[in-house]
Design a protein around this motif. Sequence first.
Motif, PDB file in Angstrom:
ATOM      1  N   ALA A 235       0.867  -1.801   0.173  1.00  0.00           N
ATOM      2  CA  ALA A 235       0.119  -0.121  -0.244  1.00  0.00           C
ATOM      3  C   ALA A 235       1.099   1.380   0.041  1.00  0.00           C
ATOM      4  O   ALA A 235       0.842   2.241   0.625  1.00  0.00           O
ATOM      5  N   LEU A 236       1.645   0.894  -0.418  1.00  0.00           N
ATOM      6  CA  LEU A 236       2.409   2.613  -1.014  1.00  0.00           C
ATOM      7  C   LEU A 236       2.035   4.224  -1.405  1.00  0.00           C
ATOM      8  O   LEU A 236       2.312   4.465  -0.807  1.00  0.00           O
ATOM      9  N   GLU A 237       0.996   3.559  -1.909  1.00  0.00           N
ATOM     10  CA  GLU A 237       0.159   4.970  -2.852  1.00  0.00           C
ATOM     11  C   GLU A 237      -1.046   5.467  -1.740  1.00  0.00           C
ATOM     12  O   GLU A 237      -0.575   6.428  -1.470  1.00  0.00           O
ATOM     13  N   GLU A 238      -1.226   4.120  -0.866  1.00  0.00           N
ATOM     14  CA  GLU A 238      -2.372   5.201  -0.160  1.00  0.00           C
ATOM     15  C   GLU A 238      -0.961   5.453   1.723  1.00  0.00           C
ATOM     16  O   GLU A 238      -1.624   6.905   1.732  1.00  0.00           O
ATOM     17  N   ALA A 239       0.017   5.092   1.008  1.00  0.00           N
ATOM     18  CA  ALA A 239       1.151   6.206   2.436  1.00  0.00           C
ATOM     19  C   ALA A 239       1.351   7.078   2.297  1.00  0.00           C
ATOM     20  O   ALA A 239       1.605   7.905   2.727  1.00  0.00           O
ATOM     21  N   CYS A 240       1.847   6.872   0.565  1.00  0.00           N
ATOM     22  CA  CYS A 240       1.585   8.575  -0.186  1.00  0.00           C
ATOM     23  C   CYS A 240       0.810   9.280   0.185  1.00  0.00           C
ATOM     24  O   CYS A 240       0.745  10.703   0.780  1.00  0.00           O
ATOM     25  N   GLN A 241      -0.165   8.772  -0.179  1.00  0.00           N
ATOM     26  CA  GLN A 241      -1.175  10.327   0.090  1.00  0.00           C
ATOM     27  C   GLN A 241      -1.349  10.544   1.806  1.00  0.00           C
ATOM     28  O   GLN A 241      -1.778  12.022   1.968  1.00  0.00           O
ATOM     29  N   GLU A 242      -1.043   9.668   2.879  1.00  0.00           N
ATOM     30  CA  GLU A 242      -1.152   9.556   4.570  1.00  0.00           C
ATOM     31  C   GLU A 242      -0.226  11.004   4.188  1.00  0.00           C
ATOM     32  O   GLU A 242      -0.113  11.735   4.918  1.00  0.00           O
ATOM     33  N   ARG A 243       0.718  10.873   4.012  1.00  0.00           N
ATOM     34  CA  ARG A 243       2.040  11.748   4.138  1.00  0.00           C
ATOM     35  C   ARG A 243       1.611  12.984   3.701  1.00  0.00           C
ATOM     36  O   ARG A 243       2.076  14.557   4.150  1.00  0.00           O
ATOM     37  N   LEU A 244       0.869  12.953   2.400  1.00  0.00           N
ATOM     38  CA  LEU A 244       0.197  14.631   1.867  1.00  0.00           C
ATOM     39  C   LEU A 244      -0.811  15.177   2.603  1.00  0.00           C
ATOM     40  O   LEU A 244      -0.753  15.848   2.637  1.00  0.00           O
ATOM     41  N   ILE A 245      -1.902  14.489   2.833  1.00  0.00           N
ATOM     42  CA  ILE A 245      -2.628  14.461   4.331  1.00  0.00           C
ATOM     43  C   ILE A 245      -2.260  14.923   5.584  1.00  0.00           C
ATOM     44  O   ILE A 245      -2.661  16.433   5.472  1.00  0.00           O
ATOM     45  N   ALA A 246      -0.327  14.382   5.480  1.00  0.00           N
ATOM     46  CA  ALA A 246      -0.617  15.827   7.297  1.00  0.00           C
ATOM     47  C   ALA A 246       0.106  16.525   6.879  1.00  0.00           C
ATOM     48  O   ALA A 246       0.266  17.457   7.774  1.00  0.00           O
ATOM     49  N   ARG A 247       0.816  16.344   5.746  1.00  0.00           N
ATOM     50  CA  ARG A 247       1.701  18.257   5.212  1.00  0.00           C
ATOM     51  C   ARG A 247       1.202  19.374   5.425  1.00  0.00           C
ATOM     52  O   ARG A 247       1.182  19.871   6.091  1.00  0.00           O
TER      53      ARG A 247
END
Length: 273
Positions: A235-247
Motif C-alpha cells: 500500500a505504498l500509494e496509500e501511505a504517500c497520500q497519508e503523508r500528503l494529507i499530514a503535510r
Amino acid sequence: MLCSDLLWDAQSVSRKQVPTLQDALLCCDRETLLSMVEQGYACRLPGWGQAAPQQRRVARKRMARALDVMLDCAVKRKAGKTLCIFPEERFVVHARRGQANIERMVQARVVDLSAGAVRQEAAGGAHPFGCAPWSQALSYRVWLEGPWDCCERYMVLANAFWHLTHQTPVSRQEESGFGAFGASSESAPSKARAQSLPRCDCSFASCEDVFPPADSVSRLAAVRAASMGLYVPDALEEACQERLIARVERLNQTCEGDFLNRVENLMSRLRAA
C-alpha cells in the motif's frame, strides 16, 4: 522493512559508506521507480494523454532500457565524491479557471560538499546535474536523511532519473537511453533484474559492518534496499497520500497560527488606542 537501522540514521559515516546515485538505483524496486517516473513526469509530456497504447508501451520500454543503461554504466566513484544529492521539498501552485491547487514535490537537489554551498541553479526545479554525462552524474553521492518515507525517497530518485534521461548529455555508449516521447522504434528487451544485481558495487558500505548476512542475491538486494529505506512496503500509494494529507495539515496549522497572531496584533493595537 527488513531492517530497522537506516543508513541515513547513522551517527557517523565514512565516505565509502555513502552510496552513489547508481548504488541507490540498483537498490530500487524497478517497477516502483519506473511507475513514479511515468506518473510524475512522463504523463505530463505533450501528447501523452492522446497517445495510443502502443506508443505508451514503446515509451515505457525506452524508460526501462535507460534504467538498464544506467545500472550497467561504468562509473568512477571518485568522480562525484564531493557532489551529493539531497531531498528537497517544494510546493507549486497550479491555477486554472479560477481554481488553485497545491502540488507537493520531493525532488533531487545537488550540494557541492567541498564548497559547503547549495548549487543555486538547482533551486526551483532547475536541472541539478548541469552538463555532467551519465558516467559522472551517477557517481554523485546520495543522502536521504530526513523525515522521508519510502515513497518520498523514490520521488527523489525518480526526479534524478528524469533529469538524467531528458536534460543530461549522453555519450555514445549511453545513446540507447530513454529519448523523446513518441519514438517509433521498439527498444531491445530489458535485461532481467537479477542479471544487474551482481554488478552492484558494495563499496558504499561493508556488508559485514552494515548489513546482516544474506543467503542469496535477491536477499542481499532486499537487505540493501531496506537499509536505504527503499524497500517497498504494501500500500505504498496509500501511505504517500497519508503523508500528503499530514503535510497539508501542518501547513494549515501554520496558517491558523498566522491568523491568530493577526487577531492578537489588532487586539493589542485596540487596547493601546
